[in-house]
Design an enzyme around this catalytic site. Structure first.
Site: not given
Ligand code: NDP
Ligand code: GDR
Length: 327
Positions: A80, A127, A129, A151, A155, A181, A190, A192, A213, A282
């Site tokens: 994704a 997700s 989200e 996003y 989803k 996670h 991200f 964390t 932020g 936004p």
């Molecule tokens: P990452 O951002 O770490 O990984 C995303 C992956 O998607 C990468 O391997 C990326 O490849 C691949 N990708 C992006 N664009 C394409 C494409 N056009 N075709 C094929 N693959 C592509 O995400 P996470 O591992 O954290 O998350 C895994 C999934 O779970 C995602 O779908 C995310 O939205 C969802 N999710 C994640 C959560 C979280 O907290 N981590 C929570 C809920 C859902 P490349 O390295 O080449 O960019």
């Molecule tokens: P999220 O994760 O949007 O929940 O999506 P992220 O860690 O980007 O943001 C979490 C919260 O933190 C606030 N925030 C900041 N975020 C980032 N990235 N950078 C900053 O400096 C900052 N300051 C404050 C954000 O506003 C937000 O509220 C993640 C992704 O892994 C998604 O793909 C997944 O689906 C969801 O978690 C569940």
């Protein structure tokens, strides 16, 4: 030997899931996109037993080819555009990959499996989200969806398309509604990981400030290693279904900062942190907290790492990484 195909193999979850499946004796295939993708090296280093195939979620025939080579019993769609903030900047690309990409995988499975769709089980990475502007606290499988970003909207499409293939074709298709996670493998964009990297750099005297932020948003954060186990458990059920996966605890970004600085032994975290409108979104998702009762009761799943344990794991890993990097 069971066979699995994972999209998004180069991402955080792809790496943990492939380690889990390899440890269970699976033959694991991973889809990597792009010509000479630099992350292929990461996959080769961390999970050398994964068989890499090239393909892209936006290219149906590449997915069909991957299915023909891998002949998987299980397909995990983790690929994704996953960074919420970025999804406003490239909303059309996010839709193509994160929404239509799901349809492409489902169609590829249908075309590949032909008359015998029971050959393949499907996992969709949905997700929290999707809950966006939350309509219920805590959020569960039946909570009304109200996404707040391109996003989140993408989803929701993938989530309902997964349900639709289950209902239309009887595909064993599951949607894991996973809450945030994290891990030492989390991407640095991200929050964390941004915090754990910065705290480690500040501790080692290599950075003075951390620019953030919105500090008031609250998230339900768990450990990625636990969450990929829930994905696998979903595909071992007699039927596909939807499952919330979460810890049931929520913490603010402020608490994240306080805990991370504390792990590094730095008092007065506020001295180091600034805010910049550049990092505000936004539209914000203010509060996420999940109710994983169904995952606990049906899948026998529960998290093993709590919030302080997770933050400690990430900060200590980044301290070690940065220290080793100068040796
Ligand atoms: P990452 O951002 O770490 O990984 C995303 C992956 O998607 C990468 O391997 C990326 O490849 C691949 N990708 C992006 N664009 C394409 C494409 N056009 N075709 C094929 N693959 C592509 O995400 P996470 O591992 O954290 O998350 C895994 C999934 O779970 C995602 O779908 C995310 O939205 C969802 N999710 C994640 C959560 C979280 O907290 N981590 C929570 C809920 C859902 P490349 O390295 O080449 O960019
Ligand atoms: P999220 O994760 O949007 O929940 O999506 P992220 O860690 O980007 O943001 C979490 C919260 O933190 C606030 N925030 C900041 N975020 C980032 N990235 N950078 C900053 O400096 C900052 N300051 C404050 C954000 O506003 C937000 O509220 C993640 C992704 O892994 C998604 O793909 C997944 O689906 C969801 O978690 C569940």
């Amino acid at each position: 030997m069971p066979r699995a195909l994972i999209t998004g193999i180069t991402g955080q979850d792809g790496l943990y899931l492939s380690e889990l499946l390899l440890s269970k004796g699976y033959e694991v295939y991973g889809l990597i996109r792009g010509q000479n993708n630099p992350k292929a090296e990461l996959v080769a280093r961390e999970v050398p037993d994964v068989r890499v195939l090239t393909g892209d979620l936006t290219d149906l025939s590449s997915l069909l080819r991957a299915l023909r080579v891998a002949q998987p019993d299980e397909v995990y769609n983790l690929g994704a555009v996953s960074f919420v903030a970025y999804s406003w900047e490239q909303a059309a690309l996010t839709t193509e990959v994160t929404a239509t990409g799901v349809l492409n995988v489902l169609e590829a499975i249908r075309l590949h499996a032909g008359d015998d769709l029971s050959r393949v089980r499907f996992y969709q990475a949905s997700s929290s989200e999707m809950f966006g502007k939350v309509q219920e606290v805590p959020q569960r499988e039946s909570t009304l969806l109200w996404p707040r970003s391109p996003y989140g909207v993408a989803k929701v499409y993938g989530h309902y398309m997964t349900i639709n293939y289950r209902e239309s074709y009887g595909l064993h298709a599951s949607s894991g509604i996973l809450f945030n996670h994290e891990s030492p493998r989390r991407g640095p964009e991200f929050v964390t990981r941004k915090v754990s990297l910065a705290v480690a750099a500040i501790k080692l005297g290599r950075q003075d400030k951390l620019v953030m932020g919105n500090l008031d948003a609250r998230r339900d954060w768990g450990f990625a290693g636990d969450y990929v186990d829930a994905m696998w458990r979903m595909l071992q059920q007699p039927e596909g279904g939807d499952f919330v996966v979460s810890t049931g605890e929520t913490h603010s970004i402020r608490e994240l900062l306080e805990t991370a600085f504390d792990v590094a032994g730095i008092a007065d975290w506020e001295k180091y942190v600034e805010q910049d409108p550049r990092f505000f979104r936004p539209a914000e998702v203010d509060l996420l907290i999940g109710d994983a009762t169904r995952a606990r009761e049906v899948l026998g799943w529960k998290p093993s790492v709590d919030f302080p344990g997770l933050v400690r794991m990430m900060v200590e890993s980044d301290l070690k990484r940065l220290t080793d990097a100068v040796r």
